[in-house]
Design a protein around this motif. Structure first.
Motif, PDB file in Angstrom:
ATOM      1  N   SER A   1       7.669   7.846   8.253  1.00  0.00           N
ATOM      2  CA  SER A   1       7.250   6.452   8.069  1.00  0.00           C
ATOM      3  C   SER A   1       8.413   5.507   8.335  1.00  0.00           C
ATOM      4  O   SER A   1       9.547   5.963   8.489  1.00  0.00           O
ATOM      5  CB  SER A   1       6.774   6.221   6.629  1.00  0.00           C
TER       6      SER A   1
ATOM      7  N   ARG B   1       0.049   3.183  10.798  1.00  0.00           N
ATOM      8  CA  ARG B   1       0.075   2.796   9.384  1.00  0.00           C
ATOM      9  C   ARG B   1      -0.659   1.481   9.243  1.00  0.00           C
ATOM     10  O   ARG B   1      -0.239   0.443   9.759  1.00  0.00           O
ATOM     11  CB  ARG B   1       1.503   2.664   8.868  1.00  0.00           C
TER      12      ARG B   1
ATOM     13  N   ILE C   1       8.572  -3.957  -4.465  1.00  0.00           N
ATOM     14  CA  ILE C   1       8.091  -2.609  -4.162  1.00  0.00           C
ATOM     15  C   ILE C   1       6.593  -2.580  -3.872  1.00  0.00           C
ATOM     16  O   ILE C   1       5.955  -1.548  -3.920  1.00  0.00           O
ATOM     17  CB  ILE C   1       8.476  -1.572  -5.257  1.00  0.00           C
TER      18      ILE C   1
ATOM     19  N   GLY D   1       2.263   0.537  -2.087  1.00  0.00           N
ATOM     20  CA  GLY D   1       3.299   0.100  -3.014  1.00  0.00           C
ATOM     21  C   GLY D   1       3.707   1.222  -3.939  1.00  0.00           C
ATOM     22  O   GLY D   1       3.217   2.344  -3.810  1.00  0.00           O
TER      23      GLY D   1
ATOM     24  N   GLY E   1       3.130   6.241  -4.447  1.00  0.00           N
ATOM     25  CA  GLY E   1       2.933   5.050  -5.255  1.00  0.00           C
ATOM     26  C   GLY E   1       2.501   5.243  -6.692  1.00  0.00           C
ATOM     27  O   GLY E   1       2.528   4.297  -7.482  1.00  0.00           O
TER      28      GLY E   1
ATOM     29  N   GLU F   1       2.226  11.246  -0.211  1.00  0.00           N
ATOM     30  CA  GLU F   1       3.687  11.074  -0.126  1.00  0.00           C
ATOM     31  C   GLU F   1       4.264  10.675  -1.481  1.00  0.00           C
ATOM     32  O   GLU F   1       4.908   9.635  -1.619  1.00  0.00           O
ATOM     33  CB  GLU F   1       4.018   9.976   0.897  1.00  0.00           C
TER      34      GLU F   1
ATOM     35  N   GLY G   1       6.669  10.271  -4.594  1.00  0.00           N
ATOM     36  CA  GLY G   1       8.104  10.342  -4.845  1.00  0.00           C
ATOM     37  C   GLY G   1       8.339  10.263  -6.340  1.00  0.00           C
ATOM     38  O   GLY G   1       8.516  11.266  -7.040  1.00  0.00           O
TER      39      GLY G   1
HETATM   40  N1  LLP Z   1       5.597   6.550   1.262  1.00  0.00           N
HETATM   41  C1  LLP Z   1       6.118   5.412   1.756  1.00  0.00           C
HETATM   42  C2  LLP Z   1       5.780   5.009   3.106  1.00  0.00           C
HETATM   43  C3  LLP Z   1       6.968   4.633   0.944  1.00  0.00           C
HETATM   44  O1  LLP Z   1       7.454   3.505   1.427  1.00  0.00           O
HETATM   45  C4  LLP Z   1       7.274   5.055  -0.366  1.00  0.00           C
HETATM   46  C5  LLP Z   1       8.169   4.273  -1.219  1.00  0.00           C
HETATM   47  C6  LLP Z   1       6.731   6.269  -0.818  1.00  0.00           C
HETATM   48  C7  LLP Z   1       5.886   6.985   0.019  1.00  0.00           C
HETATM   49  C8  LLP Z   1       7.007   6.827  -2.188  1.00  0.00           C
HETATM   50  O2  LLP Z   1       6.534   5.985  -3.181  1.00  0.00           O
HETATM   51  P1  LLP Z   1       6.539   6.470  -4.712  1.00  0.00           P
HETATM   52  O3  LLP Z   1       5.557   7.607  -4.852  1.00  0.00           O
HETATM   53  O4  LLP Z   1       7.904   6.893  -5.058  1.00  0.00           O
HETATM   54  O5  LLP Z   1       6.121   5.266  -5.462  1.00  0.00           O
HETATM   55  N2  LLP Z   1      13.450   1.700  -4.946  1.00  0.00           N
HETATM   56  C9  LLP Z   1      12.229   1.281  -5.607  1.00  0.00           C
HETATM   57  C10 LLP Z   1      11.021   1.955  -5.012  1.00  0.00           C
HETATM   58  C11 LLP Z   1      10.882   1.752  -3.536  1.00  0.00           C
HETATM   59  C12 LLP Z   1       9.707   2.471  -2.966  1.00  0.00           C
HETATM   60  C13 LLP Z   1       9.730   2.429  -1.488  1.00  0.00           C
HETATM   61  N3  LLP Z   1       8.712   3.184  -0.856  1.00  0.00           N
HETATM   62  C14 LLP Z   1      12.364   1.547  -7.087  1.00  0.00           C
HETATM   63  O6  LLP Z   1      13.414   2.016  -7.529  1.00  0.00           O
HETATM   64  O7  LLP Z   1      11.437   1.263  -7.857  1.00  0.00           O
END
Ligand code: LLP
Length: 414
Positions: free
Chosen positions: A102, A149, A162, A201, A239, A273, A275
């Protein structure tokens, strides 16, 4: 659920007292629980057991090789956003066929690197990127697998920095421009359309925005099919939020149920995806109080970790609970927990109820596994801290503390 618990007033990570690790590796350090990581991966992945899917860990949230390998060994793939993350994913043994890429600014060199590794999908975010990828793939004699996307314009109800799926965000392709771009993609010699992707997000604490986005994307996929463009996989991004304070985010199981309920008529496999939900509560940052001081209006605990080690509080005003490692019941005071960095924005907690600790005592900054070490920098020429993994009753260093020599690596006295 995680494996950071108090026993007889002292904080343990699984079977190991946190103090013991601090004595051996020094402070500050990030500490991860392997059992928690594995448990979180399973909880997420198994929640979708009934649906053909691939769980691609968002490498940006926590990029340590040992953690990538742990998820890889459990069948996980990777969601990457740079050539550097691709390098890590490959080093950790994640096959190219389980990697999705991505990001709005992929360079030609990064595209080539990913093509050489036969990744599963380029999640393309603009018309120019699509044309660049077609050209680069042609030069490499490859056909690039592409998902566009889509930006579904859904409000994820999270911090402005975010949220990614709003019309005003830089991410993705607006729904109304996407059909034309799919047709263009289908006509390009070196592009193979494989999917649709969408990430709205991070730290979402409700399922409804996910459902709203899925409904929009599903309609979109049906319209594409009617136009002769077949989508093989739908990438729903990451997200899912976690509990930092008193949030009540949906469990992976509830998230999966809400998604599953919307899938009828959709004939493609899913990609996720995640995280934060996998790693956030599986890691803490352990720091030592250096001094305390009392200003005219505030109390400060000055600790040896700063905003360069954990940027989230300064950057997003994010809340991280702070606990005393050696005394669960220590009375709390309202104070700022600040680092040694020369910035007013250098805080780990502000006006927060924190344990009334003094010099040399150890604090645990909770829920720091996601976007903790991976966002750390060398600002103020501070070596990046060690990362430690506990598994049962043993621990190992999975990234050694940087040395002063590491700080100037690559520099010239010229
Ligand atoms: N996929 C894409 C395309 C993304 O941009 C992101 C996160 C994820 C997956 C993973 O998202 P998650 O499951 O972790 O929410 N540094 C910020 C968060 C930035 C997230 C950026 N993109 C924080 O510390 O809260």
């Amino acid at each position: 659920m995680n494996h950071f618990n108090y026993r007889e007033n002292r904080l343990f990570c699984e079977q190991v007292p946190v103090r013991l690790i601090a004595e051996e590796v020094g402070t500050p350090f990030y500490l991860y629980s392997q059992t928690t990581l594995a448990r979180h991966f399973n909880a997420f992945d198994k929640a979708f057991a009934a649906i053909p899917h691939l769980t691609c860990f968002a490498v940006k949230s926590c990029s340590n090789l040992s953690i990538l390998k742990l998820f890889a060994d459990m069948g996980g793939g990777a969601d990457i956003v740079s050539g550097g993350e691709l390098f890590r994913a490959i080093k950790a043994g994640i096959p190219g066929g389980k990697i999705v890429y991505s990001g709005v600014g992929k360079t030609a060199a990064e595209m080539k690197y990913a093509l050489r590794n036969d990744i599963l999908s380029f999640n393309v975010e603009s018309g120019q990127e699509l044309l660049a990828l077609d050209r680069v793939a042609g030069e490499c004699g490859k056909k690039a697998p592409v998902s566009l996307r889509i930006n579904p314009d859904v409000d994820p109800g999270t911090h402005a920095y975010i949220s990614t799926g709003l019309a005003k965000n830089k991410f993705g392709i607006p729904m109304d421009q996407a059909p034309e771009l799919y047709h263009r993609a289908a006509g390009l010699d070196n592009i193979r359309v494989v999917g649709v992707s969408c990430h709205i997000g991070s730290q979402l604490t409700e399922v409804s925005p996910f459902v709203e986005a899925l409904r929009k994307v599903k309609k979109f996929i049906a319209a594409l099919a009617a136009d002769g463009i077949r989508i093989r996989h739908l990438d729903l991004g990451g997200g899912l939020g976690i509990r930092y304070d008193d949030e009540q985010p949906p469990e992976p199981r509830q998230y999966a149920e809400a998604i599953a309920a919307e899938l009828s008529g959709l004939e493609c496999s899913l990609i996720f995806e995640p995280g934060r939900v996998l790693v956030g509560n599986a890691g803490i940052l352990v720091t030592r109080v250096i001094y305390t001081k009392e200003g005219p209006v505030k109390k400060f605990l000055i600790v040896d970790a700063g905003m360069n080690d954990l940027a989230r509080p300064s950057l997003y005003e994010a809340y991280h609970a702070i606990n005393a490692c050696d005394d669960e019941k220590r009375p709390r005071i309202k104070a700022d927990v600040v680092g040694p960095i020369c910035e007013t924005g250098d805080f780990l907690a502000r006006d927060q109820e924190v344990p009334d600790c003094g010099p040399d005592e150890l604090l645990a900054v909770m829920s720091a596994g996601a976007y903790g070490f991976s966002m750390a920098s060398n600002y103020n020429s501070r070596p990046r801290v060690a990362e430690v993994m506990v598994d049962g009753d043993s621990f190992r260093i999975i990234r050694r503390r940087e040395t002063l020599a590491d700080l100037i690596r690559g520099e010239e006295l010229a």
